[in-house]
Write a protein that holds these residues in place. Sequence first.
Motif, mmCIF file in Angstrom:
data_model
loop_
_atom_site.group_PDB
_atom_site.id
_atom_site.type_symbol
_atom_site.label_atom_id
_atom_site.label_comp_id
_atom_site.label_asym_id
_atom_site.label_seq_id
_atom_site.Cartn_x
_atom_site.Cartn_y
_atom_site.Cartn_z
ATOM 1 N N GLU A 185 12.019 -23.515 8.975
ATOM 2 C CA GLU A 185 12.795 -24.964 8.891
ATOM 3 C C GLU A 185 14.580 -24.662 8.115
ATOM 4 O O GLU A 185 15.104 -24.600 8.277
ATOM 5 N N ARG A 186 13.933 -23.915 7.357
ATOM 6 C CA ARG A 186 15.024 -23.102 5.477
ATOM 7 C C ARG A 186 15.681 -21.989 7.072
ATOM 8 O O ARG A 186 17.003 -21.776 6.230
ATOM 9 N N ARG A 187 15.529 -20.963 7.292
ATOM 10 C CA ARG A 187 15.863 -20.480 8.520
ATOM 11 C C ARG A 187 17.093 -20.637 9.330
ATOM 12 O O ARG A 187 18.209 -20.543 9.817
ATOM 13 N N ILE A 188 16.414 -22.319 9.840
ATOM 14 C CA ILE A 188 16.725 -23.013 10.993
ATOM 15 C C ILE A 188 18.264 -23.284 9.801
ATOM 16 O O ILE A 188 19.529 -23.292 10.512
ATOM 17 N N ARG A 189 18.035 -24.114 9.123
ATOM 18 C CA ARG A 189 19.296 -25.146 8.047
ATOM 19 C C ARG A 189 20.244 -24.014 7.891
ATOM 20 O O ARG A 189 21.614 -24.525 8.178
ATOM 21 N N ARG A 190 19.638 -22.684 7.500
ATOM 22 C CA ARG A 190 20.785 -21.681 6.823
ATOM 23 C C ARG A 190 21.649 -20.839 8.191
ATOM 24 O O ARG A 190 22.788 -21.133 7.762
ATOM 25 N N ALA A 191 20.533 -20.554 9.117
ATOM 26 C CA ALA A 191 21.781 -20.576 10.721
ATOM 27 C C ALA A 191 23.020 -21.957 10.858
ATOM 28 O O ALA A 191 23.468 -21.505 11.326
ATOM 29 N N ARG A 192 22.393 -23.317 11.197
ATOM 30 C CA ARG A 192 22.963 -24.493 11.355
ATOM 31 C C ARG A 192 24.675 -24.105 10.848
ATOM 32 O O ARG A 192 25.626 -24.001 10.692
ATOM 33 N N ARG A 193 24.761 -23.676 9.121
ATOM 34 C CA ARG A 193 25.196 -24.113 8.037
ATOM 35 C C ARG A 193 26.602 -22.576 8.928
ATOM 36 O O ARG A 193 27.426 -23.063 8.272
ATOM 37 N N ARG A 194 25.867 -21.078 9.387
ATOM 38 C CA ARG A 194 26.378 -20.719 9.484
ATOM 39 C C ARG A 194 27.937 -20.517 10.628
ATOM 40 O O ARG A 194 28.530 -20.213 10.742
ATOM 41 N N VAL A 195 26.412 -21.757 11.609
ATOM 42 C CA VAL A 195 27.399 -21.868 12.695
ATOM 43 C C VAL A 195 28.671 -22.711 12.603
ATOM 44 O O VAL A 195 29.698 -22.653 12.606
ATOM 45 N N LEU A 196 28.269 -23.601 11.506
ATOM 46 C CA LEU A 196 29.458 -24.728 11.206
ATOM 47 C C LEU A 196 30.646 -23.765 10.745
ATOM 48 O O LEU A 196 31.704 -23.980 10.421
ATOM 49 N N ALA A 197 30.218 -23.456 9.760
ATOM 50 C CA ALA A 197 31.117 -22.625 8.361
ATOM 51 C C ALA A 197 31.981 -21.569 9.245
ATOM 52 O O ALA A 197 33.270 -21.897 8.964
ATOM 53 N N ALA A 198 31.142 -21.186 10.349
ATOM 54 C CA ALA A 198 31.896 -20.399 12.058
ATOM 55 C C ALA A 198 33.278 -21.074 12.700
ATOM 56 O O ALA A 198 33.876 -20.501 12.750
ATOM 57 N N HIS A 199 32.069 -22.104 12.878
ATOM 58 C CA HIS A 199 33.780 -22.696 13.006
ATOM 59 C C HIS A 199 34.556 -22.980 12.751
ATOM 60 O O HIS A 199 35.408 -23.277 13.297
ATOM 61 N N ARG A 200 34.078 -23.482 11.273
ATOM 62 C CA ARG A 200 35.290 -23.749 10.931
ATOM 63 C C ARG A 200 36.346 -23.198 10.205
ATOM 64 O O ARG A 200 37.569 -23.459 10.823
ATOM 65 N N ASP A 201 35.687 -21.863 10.378
ATOM 66 C CA ASP A 201 36.249 -20.956 9.326
ATOM 67 C C ASP A 201 37.792 -20.353 11.217
ATOM 68 O O ASP A 201 38.727 -19.931 10.417
ATOM 69 N N GLN A 202 37.111 -20.854 12.222
ATOM 70 C CA GLN A 202 37.885 -20.481 12.949
ATOM 71 C C GLN A 202 38.932 -20.735 13.716
ATOM 72 O O GLN A 202 40.422 -21.049 13.658
ATOM 73 N N VAL A 203 38.417 -22.212 13.412
ATOM 74 C CA VAL A 203 39.712 -23.685 13.393
ATOM 75 C C VAL A 203 41.035 -23.998 12.575
ATOM 76 O O VAL A 203 41.577 -23.967 12.726
ATOM 77 N N ASN A 204 40.731 -22.950 10.943
ATOM 78 C CA ASN A 204 41.261 -22.602 10.084
ATOM 79 C C ASN A 204 42.161 -21.869 10.216
ATOM 80 O O ASN A 204 43.130 -21.256 9.444
ATOM 81 N N GLY A 205 41.565 -20.404 11.348
ATOM 82 C CA GLY A 205 42.512 -19.805 11.096
ATOM 83 C C GLY A 205 42.220 -18.571 10.208
ATOM 84 O O GLY A 205 42.636 -17.317 9.514
ATOM 85 N N THR A 206 40.781 -19.573 9.041
ATOM 86 C CA THR A 206 39.970 -17.704 8.250
ATOM 87 C C THR A 206 39.850 -16.946 8.603
ATOM 88 O O THR A 206 38.733 -17.347 9.705
ATOM 89 N N VAL A 207 39.624 -15.463 8.633
ATOM 90 C CA VAL A 207 39.298 -14.023 9.121
ATOM 91 C C VAL A 207 38.054 -13.877 8.059
ATOM 92 O O VAL A 207 38.321 -14.378 7.013
ATOM 93 N N VAL A 208 36.757 -14.003 8.484
ATOM 94 C CA VAL A 208 35.733 -13.625 7.464
ATOM 95 C C VAL A 208 34.559 -12.522 8.202
ATOM 96 O O VAL A 208 34.799 -12.266 9.580
ATOM 97 N N GLN A 209 34.900 -11.401 7.638
ATOM 98 C CA GLN A 209 33.629 -10.324 7.257
ATOM 99 C C GLN A 209 32.526 -10.803 7.882
ATOM 100 O O GLN A 209 31.858 -11.275 6.976
ATOM 101 N N THR A 210 31.871 -10.505 8.743
ATOM 102 C CA THR A 210 30.652 -10.538 9.193
ATOM 103 C C THR A 210 29.645 -9.889 8.494
ATOM 104 O O THR A 210 29.932 -7.973 9.782
ATOM 105 N N GLY A 211 28.574 -9.661 8.073
ATOM 106 C CA GLY A 211 27.997 -8.587 7.684
ATOM 107 C C GLY A 211 26.615 -8.586 8.382
ATOM 108 O O GLY A 211 27.027 -9.246 9.696
#
Length: 87
Positions: A58-84
Motif C-alpha cells: 500500500e505504501r509503495r502504491i501511494r508513493r508511486a501515485r504521488r510520483r505520477v502526480l508530481a511528474a504531471h505537475r512538473d510537466q504542466v509547470n515546465g519544470t525539468v526533473v531528472q529521474t533516477g
Amino acid sequence: MNHIVTVQDAVTAFADFMEPTDAELDAIEREMPVISAEMDLLDAQIVVIDRTPTELDERRIRRARRRVLAAHRDQVNGTVVQTGGAA
C-alpha cells in the motif's frame, strides 16, 4: 492464377523519411518522467493483482501515485526533473 503483390506500406515502413523528427523526439524526452512514474505505479499495482496488498504494498502504491502526480505537475509547470532509478 493469383498474383502475389507486396504491400507498399509494409515494404517502406522503416524508410529514412519515416523516422521521428527532432521535435517529436524532444516531446518524448519531455514526457519521460511521467511515463517512468506511470510505469512504476503500474508495476506496484501488478504486484498486488492476485493477492491482498500488505502495508508495504500500500505504501509503495501511494508513493508511486504521488510520483505520477508530481511528474504531471512538473510537466504542466515546465519544470525539468531528472529521474533516477527505481527506489
